[in-house]
Scaffold this active site. Structure first.
Site, PDB file in Angstrom:
ATOM      1  N   CYS A 344      29.330  33.686  72.493  1.00 38.51           N
ATOM      2  CA  CYS A 344      29.664  34.077  71.123  1.00 38.51           C
ATOM      3  C   CYS A 344      28.472  34.532  70.295  1.00 38.51           C
ATOM      4  O   CYS A 344      28.577  35.572  69.618  1.00 38.51           O
ATOM      5  CB  CYS A 344      30.467  32.992  70.400  1.00 38.51           C
ATOM      6  SG  CYS A 344      30.498  31.397  71.185  1.00 38.51           S
ATOM      7  N   ARG A 373      25.624  25.953  82.098  1.00 41.81           N
ATOM      8  CA  ARG A 373      25.839  24.722  81.350  1.00 41.81           C
ATOM      9  C   ARG A 373      25.512  23.531  82.241  1.00 41.81           C
ATOM     10  O   ARG A 373      25.863  23.528  83.418  1.00 41.81           O
ATOM     11  CB  ARG A 373      27.302  24.614  80.898  1.00 41.81           C
ATOM     12  CG  ARG A 373      27.705  25.740  79.973  1.00 41.81           C
ATOM     13  CD  ARG A 373      29.156  25.607  79.570  1.00 41.81           C
ATOM     14  NE  ARG A 373      29.524  26.725  78.704  1.00 41.81           N
ATOM     15  CZ  ARG A 373      30.764  26.950  78.257  1.00 41.81           C
ATOM     16  NH1 ARG A 373      31.728  26.115  78.598  1.00 41.81           N
ATOM     17  NH2 ARG A 373      31.020  27.977  77.482  1.00 41.81           N
ATOM     18  N   GLN A 391      32.407  33.742  82.401  1.00 39.06           N
ATOM     19  CA  GLN A 391      33.622  33.626  81.591  1.00 39.06           C
ATOM     20  C   GLN A 391      34.199  35.006  81.304  1.00 39.06           C
ATOM     21  O   GLN A 391      33.438  35.946  81.070  1.00 39.06           O
ATOM     22  CB  GLN A 391      33.272  33.025  80.232  1.00 39.06           C
ATOM     23  CG  GLN A 391      33.014  31.549  80.242  1.00 39.06           C
ATOM     24  CD  GLN A 391      32.779  31.078  78.818  1.00 39.06           C
ATOM     25  OE1 GLN A 391      31.879  31.557  78.145  1.00 39.06           O
ATOM     26  NE2 GLN A 391      33.607  30.155  78.355  1.00 39.06           N
ATOM     27  N   ASP A 393      35.170  36.339  78.580  1.00 37.19           N
ATOM     28  CA  ASP A 393      35.062  35.921  77.189  1.00 37.19           C
ATOM     29  C   ASP A 393      35.293  37.105  76.262  1.00 37.19           C
ATOM     30  O   ASP A 393      34.949  38.234  76.591  1.00 37.19           O
ATOM     31  CB  ASP A 393      33.655  35.373  76.955  1.00 37.19           C
ATOM     32  CG  ASP A 393      33.645  34.332  75.862  1.00 37.19           C
ATOM     33  OD1 ASP A 393      34.691  34.116  75.229  1.00 37.19           O
ATOM     34  OD2 ASP A 393      32.573  33.743  75.650  1.00 37.19           O
ATOM     35  N   HIS A 395      35.597  38.100  71.858  1.00 39.03           N
ATOM     36  CA  HIS A 395      35.602  37.688  70.458  1.00 39.03           C
ATOM     37  C   HIS A 395      36.170  38.807  69.615  1.00 39.03           C
ATOM     38  O   HIS A 395      35.767  39.950  69.758  1.00 39.03           O
ATOM     39  CB  HIS A 395      34.183  37.314  70.008  1.00 39.03           C
ATOM     40  CG  HIS A 395      33.666  36.127  70.752  1.00 39.03           C
ATOM     41  ND1 HIS A 395      32.976  36.254  71.940  1.00 39.03           N
ATOM     42  CD2 HIS A 395      33.823  34.803  70.536  1.00 39.03           C
ATOM     43  CE1 HIS A 395      32.712  35.048  72.406  1.00 39.03           C
ATOM     44  NE2 HIS A 395      33.199  34.150  71.581  1.00 39.03           N
ATOM     45  N   LYS A 475      43.400  25.623  67.904  1.00 34.89           N
ATOM     46  CA  LYS A 475      43.519  26.518  69.060  1.00 34.89           C
ATOM     47  C   LYS A 475      44.871  26.442  69.722  1.00 34.89           C
ATOM     48  O   LYS A 475      45.637  25.501  69.511  1.00 34.89           O
ATOM     49  CB  LYS A 475      42.423  26.200  70.075  1.00 34.89           C
ATOM     50  CG  LYS A 475      42.356  24.740  70.492  1.00 34.89           C
ATOM     51  CD  LYS A 475      41.184  24.514  71.441  1.00 34.89           C
ATOM     52  CE  LYS A 475      41.157  23.079  71.909  1.00 34.89           C
ATOM     53  NZ  LYS A 475      40.187  22.828  72.971  1.00 34.89           N
ATOM     54  N   HIS A 521      37.912  33.367  69.213  1.00 32.72           N
ATOM     55  CA  HIS A 521      37.411  33.292  70.592  1.00 32.72           C
ATOM     56  C   HIS A 521      38.621  33.240  71.491  1.00 32.72           C
ATOM     57  O   HIS A 521      39.578  32.554  71.161  1.00 32.72           O
ATOM     58  CB  HIS A 521      36.694  31.981  70.908  1.00 32.72           C
ATOM     59  CG  HIS A 521      35.597  31.607  70.020  1.00 32.72           C
ATOM     60  ND1 HIS A 521      34.294  31.612  70.443  1.00 32.72           N
ATOM     61  CD2 HIS A 521      35.578  31.153  68.751  1.00 32.72           C
ATOM     62  CE1 HIS A 521      33.534  31.180  69.465  1.00 32.72           C
ATOM     63  NE2 HIS A 521      34.278  30.893  68.431  1.00 32.72           N
TER      64      HIS A 521
END
Length: 647
Positions: A344, A373, A391, A393, A395, A475, A521
């Site tokens: 992000c 991570r 990911q 991912d 946004h 979420k 997200h």
RNA sequence: GCCCAUGUAGCUUAGCGGUAGAGCACCCCCUUGGUAAGGGGGAGGUCACGAGUUCGAUUCUCGUCAUGGGCUCCA
């Protein structure tokens, strides 16, 4: 003595003496029913068979072998197990022993002995003896809590004492297990309900031992847990054990060895995955498909660096709130840098690289972003839980007015992808956690409503997970169900109430003023590692044609047919079909078998007949026998099957 | 990280205080075969790594690393 009337499940009523129990009711209906009865459902709640009934109760008598009564069976089997453990290890102290999905466990503290799988058969044997001695199980309301507390303490049952102290105002009960002479030989602080006796406990199996902590807290006493299960019938137990075996056969780590999919290496470090060509092919196709679906929906693709100055994660707050999962800093020209744990902040950097007008919104950035991570060593698992992963991912930056329709669009994308892979799913709306101090009530309400309204608009059924949101975002969490009904963590959609403020992410509105942007997200596949690992298990290694690493294996019957095979291969490759010519001097049977084992969808056998006719002999992996057809027809069939993405 | 178990050839594994055997895979030879394993031969292991005990350790002890099961489902 008065009478009361209770309602039975068939709609009829029965009048019995006041103070009568479920057992009395069963007897009054039929002696045979009483013999089979193991418990009750009173007004929908499962209770002991000997519970006194009250006027107007809706009562169902639970029989052995009723699906509804299997929890009673498991809970009571847990007590039998605990009794057996304390008989074998007299110093053992009992903690808790709840039922769980498909079974139960019991936690013990056993000074001086660590349980191993070898102990399980001993404990099982003792349990059989206890069950066969047909002990009765009786509910007993503790008349004097202090007295009982003192007794627990004398016995060294500190966990039970702690629990009793906590529940002293909730009519705490013991369940007494008595031998045939009526003598109490064991008891457990328990809320119940339980079976009336142990005689019906026959089909159980201790499954594994593991460590645990008192109350799940690492700082408290370390306990030893035994997982087990019980069923009413031998068949049900065996079917369950068979299901465990089936799941084991699908294990992506095992299939990876058979199908040459991925590896990890001691020299490299745990939780770091190497994708072999076969699985890399699957991943590439999924990623191509992923990109195409995003392009259709107006996403822009971006790339962001794998390391960044620590400054970035100070601004984002990740260093504070997520620092434990981040790798320690590396020194670059005297400045601390970190491996990227989240995409992000990078996407925000791109958004903020210029002034944005409301006319530019929504902006949708998507990236297959690789992140690192720290995961505790004990939780790493194949491809499903790793330390470096990619990911899918994305946004979305939008105005408040656009939020609902953006979420709707995301849900549409989720549905498209999940149905392509053959997953069914269930949605949960996770709302503000009680301890979240971030954001205003209005912001939370606005974001939560947008999520909820989008689901309603799509007629997507959902459940509310009260307080299950992130500290910074409400979420939508989606759970997937795979081919054998197992649950997987799926897509997530979060409305971030934190980062737009931290990074001062804004746009110029129609009014010429700056406004804080709304940031969403979302991940659909999650991580490529976990998704592909799960997909291997979902398909049991049998990838549908469009994903299959090798789609067609071509086999010459004898060496003289090899040239024709290569011609065919060339034609298919020209159509983007993944082929392999197996011209090893092994027998045809051998090569067919290997192609079957490798789950190659189509096998072409080329011999004298085919060379002469110009046709091909086609065998499919899940169809016995073969059929002869023209190469063009086959190509058309393959293209259409690939196009359809069907399994 | 914590608890338990495991670690022998690419894979699956046998073995055990006297420095290792098998099947599959791999390589070579014979076989040129019609839809799920043709036959023969060969090569391949510092028994995860390090230390200790011992005349001697793959085997016993300790440590390290890795893998697996679990550490959420609350009397």
């Amino acid at each position: 003595m008065g009478e009361i009337t209770v309602n039975l499940p068939d709609g009829s009523q029965k009048t019995i003496a006041e103070g009568a129990t479920g057992a009395d009711l069963a007897k009054s209906i039929a002696q045979g029913l009483f013999k089979k009865a193991v418990g009750l459902q009173i007004n929908g709640e499962t209770r002991d068979l000997y519970t006194p009934l009250t006027n107007g109760d809706n009562v169902k008598i639970l029989k052995a072998e009723d699906a509804d009564s299997v929890e009673l069976l498991r809970h009571s089997t847990a007590h039998v197990m605990a009794q057996a453990v304390q008989k074998i290890f007299p110093d053992a102290k009992i903690a808790i022993g709840p039922t769980i999905e498909d079974g139960f466990y019991y936690d013990f503290e056993i000074p001086g002995h660590t349980l191993s799988t070898d102990d399980l058969s001993r404990i099982e044997a003792e349990m059989t003896a206890i069950a066969n001695s047909n002990q009765t199980i009786e509910r007993y309301v503790i008349p004097d809590v202090d007295n009982q507390l003192a007794e627990f303490k004398t016995q060294g049952e500190k966990f039970k004492a702690e629990l009793l102290q906590e529940h002293r105002d909730h009519t705490p009960t013991l369940y007494l297990m008595k031998d045939k002479d009526g003598k109490t030989i064991w008891n457990d602080l328990c809320r119940g309900p339980h079976l009336p006796n142990t005689g019906v406990i026959k089909n159980f199996k201790l499954l594994k031992v593991s460590g645990s902590y008192w109350r799940g807290d690492e700082k408290k006493e370390h306990l030893q847990r035994i997982y087990a299960t019980a069923f009413w019938t031998k068949d049900d137990l065996n079917a369950y054990l068979l299901r465990l075996e089936e799941a084991e056969k699908r294990d992506h780590r095992k299939l990876s060895k058979d199908l040459d999919l991925f590896s990890t290496h001691e020299e490299v470090g745990p939780g770091l995955v190497f994708w072999h060509p076969n699985l890399a092919t699957v991943r590439n196709i999924i990623e191509d498909y992923w990109r195409a679906e995003h392009r259709k929906r107006g996403y822009d693709f971006v790339f962001t660096p794998h390391i960044a100055s620590e400054e970035l994660y100070k601004i984002s707050g990740h260093l504070d709130s997520y620092g434990e999962n981040m790798y320690s800093a590396m020194d670059i020209d005297g400045q601390p840098y970190r491996a990227k744990p989240m995409n992000c902040p990078g996407h925000i950097m791109i958004y903020k690289s210029k002034l944005r007008s409301y006319r530019d919104l929504p902006v949708r950035f998507a990236e297959l972003g690789t992140v690192y991570r720290y995961e505790r060593s004990g939780v790493l698992h194949g491809m499903l839980r790793v330390r470096g992963f990619t990911q899918d991912d994305s946004h979305i930056f939008c105005t408040p007015e656009q939020l609902e329709s953006e979420i709707n669009g995301i849900l549409d994308l989720i549905d498209a992808l999940m149905s392509t892979f053959g997953y069914t799913y269930k949605a949960y709306l996770a709302t503000r956690p009680a301890d979240s101090k971030l954001g205003t009530d209005e912001e939370w309400a606005f974001a939560t409503n947008a999520l909820e309204n989008a689901m309603k608009e799509r007629k997507l059924a959902y459940e509310v997970d009260e307080g299950g949101g992130a500290f910074y975002a409400p979420k939508i969490d989606i759970k997937l169900f795979d081919a054998i009904g197992r649950e997987w963590q799926g897509p997530t959609v979060q409305v971030d109430l934190n980062l737009p403020t931290r990074f001062d992410v804004n746009y110029i509105g129609q009014d010429g003023n700056r406004h804080k942007v709304i940031m969403v997200h979302r991940a659909v596949l999650g991580s490529m590692e976990r998704f592909c690992g799960g997909l291997i298990e979902h398909y049991a290694g049998v990838f549908p044609l469009w994903l299959a690493p090798t789609q067609v294996a071509i086999m010459p019957i004898a060496d003289r047919h090899a040239d024709r095979c290569h011609e065919i291969a060339k034609q298919l490759k020209a159509q983007d079909i993944r082929v392999h010519v197996d011209e090893r001097s092994e027998t045809l049977n051998y090569r067919i078998r290997e192609a079957q084992v490798q789950q190659i969808p189509y096998m072409l056998v080329i011999g004298d007949n085919e060379v002469t006719s110009g046709q091909v002999s086609v065998r499919q992996r899940r169809i016995e026998g073969s059929k002869v057809m023209g190469l063009d027809d086959l190509t058309k069939q393959l293209k259409s099957e690939i196009e359809s993405k069907q399994s």
